[in-house]
Design a protein around this motif. Structure first.
Motif, mmCIF file in Angstrom:
data_model
loop_
_atom_site.group_PDB
_atom_site.id
_atom_site.type_symbol
_atom_site.label_atom_id
_atom_site.label_comp_id
_atom_site.label_asym_id
_atom_site.label_seq_id
_atom_site.Cartn_x
_atom_site.Cartn_y
_atom_site.Cartn_z
ATOM 1 N N GLY A 192 10.349 22.988 -29.665
ATOM 2 C CA GLY A 192 11.552 22.223 -29.335
ATOM 3 C C GLY A 192 11.991 22.333 -27.892
ATOM 4 O O GLY A 192 13.138 22.007 -27.569
ATOM 5 N N ASP A 193 11.101 22.761 -27.006
ATOM 6 C CA ASP A 193 11.452 22.943 -25.589
ATOM 7 C C ASP A 193 10.804 21.837 -24.750
ATOM 8 O O ASP A 193 9.732 22.013 -24.171
ATOM 9 N N GLY A 194 11.453 20.689 -24.695
ATOM 10 C CA GLY A 194 10.916 19.550 -23.965
ATOM 11 C C GLY A 194 10.809 19.792 -22.472
ATOM 12 O O GLY A 194 9.879 19.292 -21.815
ATOM 13 N N GLU A 195 11.759 20.535 -21.907
ATOM 14 C CA GLU A 195 11.721 20.826 -20.471
ATOM 15 C C GLU A 195 10.490 21.651 -20.115
ATOM 16 O O GLU A 195 9.829 21.399 -19.103
ATOM 17 N N GLN A 196 10.206 22.627 -20.963
ATOM 18 C CA GLN A 196 9.030 23.459 -20.712
ATOM 19 C C GLN A 196 7.749 22.645 -20.862
ATOM 20 O O GLN A 196 6.809 22.797 -20.062
ATOM 21 N N ALA A 197 7.693 21.784 -21.867
ATOM 22 C CA ALA A 197 6.520 20.926 -22.045
ATOM 23 C C ALA A 197 6.307 20.057 -20.812
ATOM 24 O O ALA A 197 5.176 19.904 -20.326
ATOM 25 N N ALA A 198 7.383 19.485 -20.298
ATOM 26 C CA ALA A 198 7.293 18.619 -19.112
ATOM 27 C C ALA A 198 6.842 19.419 -17.889
ATOM 28 O O ALA A 198 6.049 18.924 -17.074
ATOM 29 N N ARG A 199 7.323 20.655 -17.745
ATOM 30 C CA ARG A 199 6.915 21.493 -16.607
ATOM 31 C C ARG A 199 5.421 21.812 -16.681
ATOM 32 O O ARG A 199 4.717 21.758 -15.672
ATOM 33 N N HIS A 200 4.957 22.157 -17.880
ATOM 34 C CA HIS A 200 3.538 22.455 -18.044
ATOM 35 C C HIS A 200 2.679 21.239 -17.695
ATOM 36 O O HIS A 200 1.642 21.368 -17.058
ATOM 37 N N ARG A 201 3.112 20.048 -18.124
ATOM 38 C CA ARG A 201 2.331 18.846 -17.849
ATOM 39 C C ARG A 201 2.277 18.560 -16.353
ATOM 40 O O ARG A 201 1.218 18.233 -15.814
ATOM 41 N N LEU A 202 3.408 18.692 -15.665
ATOM 42 C CA LEU A 202 3.424 18.431 -14.231
ATOM 43 C C LEU A 202 2.529 19.424 -13.494
ATOM 44 O O LEU A 202 1.768 19.042 -12.597
ATOM 45 N N GLU A 203 2.584 20.695 -13.883
ATOM 46 C CA GLU A 203 1.721 21.708 -13.269
ATOM 47 C C GLU A 203 0.250 21.372 -13.504
ATOM 48 O O GLU A 203 -0.590 21.509 -12.602
ATOM 49 N N ASP A 204 -0.068 20.914 -14.724
ATOM 50 C CA ASP A 204 -1.442 20.570 -15.060
ATOM 51 C C ASP A 204 -1.937 19.402 -14.221
ATOM 52 O O ASP A 204 -3.056 19.431 -13.680
ATOM 53 N N PHE A 205 -1.118 18.371 -14.077
ATOM 54 C CA PHE A 205 -1.521 17.202 -13.303
ATOM 55 C C PHE A 205 -1.604 17.524 -11.809
ATOM 56 O O PHE A 205 -2.472 17.001 -11.114
ATOM 57 N N ARG A 206 -0.721 18.389 -11.322
ATOM 58 C CA ARG A 206 -0.825 18.808 -9.920
ATOM 59 C C ARG A 206 -2.137 19.551 -9.679
ATOM 60 O O ARG A 206 -2.816 19.332 -8.675
ATOM 61 N N ASP A 207 -2.478 20.433 -10.608
ATOM 62 C CA ASP A 207 -3.730 21.178 -10.495
ATOM 63 C C ASP A 207 -4.915 20.223 -10.508
ATOM 64 O O ASP A 207 -5.855 20.369 -9.709
#
Length: 204
Positions: free
Chosen positions: A171-186
């Motif tokens: 239920g942590d949408g903010e954390q999911a979004a942070r992980h996705r942005l980090e993944d795409f940056r990588d």
């Protein structure tokens, strides 16, 4: 055309001969012109009146912008998906991550297919009509870009998607979004490094 850009057969400033493209693909000018409109919208080419179609600067900053934008838009879909608390979608994502985990790391096509399935399901379940349309505009760019930067460790790929799906399930949408942005940056950084190694980018 994207494939030619990523492989260095087309470079910044090159003029695109539409007749040659039509002949190479065996199609009429209409679908080629439609493709040019999409590429122009995405800033990859530009049409100069009475002069033709030219490749825009293809540089590290532009590529990182593309990955950042995709990451931010994907994050919006992930937040909305998390808010829906859709147990069926979460279970389907968890199954796909398990499939990804057990996939043969040497089978790059299968790994890429599973990654696409995970991301597509997340976007379909969490995105509005408008958001899905924006994300679909990267459907041509994304496969080419990710294949260029495909040298990632399999365990890191699994971990990146597992972190996103775990955050959604918790239920942590903010954390999911942070992980996705980090993944795409990588991913963007890996693509840039590979294209610089090939000498494809402007100024490289």
């Amino acid at each position: 055309m994207l494939e030619e850009l990523f492989e260095g057969r087309l470079k910044s400033g090159d003029r695109i001969d539409l007749d040659e493209v039509c002949e190479a693909l065996g199609v009429s000018r209409l679908p080629v012109r439609e493709a040019i409109v999409m590429l122009e919208r995405d800033g990859i080419v530009s049409t100069k009146y009475h002069r033709g179609v030219y490749v825009e600067p293809f540089d590290a900053e532009s590529i990182m912008d593309d990955f950042e934008i995709m990451g931010v838009l994907s994050g919006i879909a992930l937040r909305r998906l998390t808010d829906k608390r859709d147990s069926e979608t979460i279970a389907a994502l968890q199954r796909l991550v398990d499939e990804l985990r057990s996939a043969d790391p040497e089978d790059g096509e299968r790994v890429f297919e599973l990654v696409q399935q995970i991301i597509t399901l997340e976007h379909r379940a969490g995105g509005s009509r408008r958001l899905r349309a924006e994300l679909r505009s990267y459907q041509g760019f994304l496969p080419q870009a990710f294949r260029v930067g495909a040298g990632r460790n399999h365990a890191d790929t699994v971990r990146a998607h597992d972190l996103v799906v775990r955050a959604i399930a918790e239920g942590d949408g903010e954390q999911a979004a942070r992980h996705r942005l980090e993944d795409f940056r990588d991913a963007g950084e890996r693509v840039v490094r590979e294209l610089e190694r090939r000498g494809v980018l402007s100024g490289a």
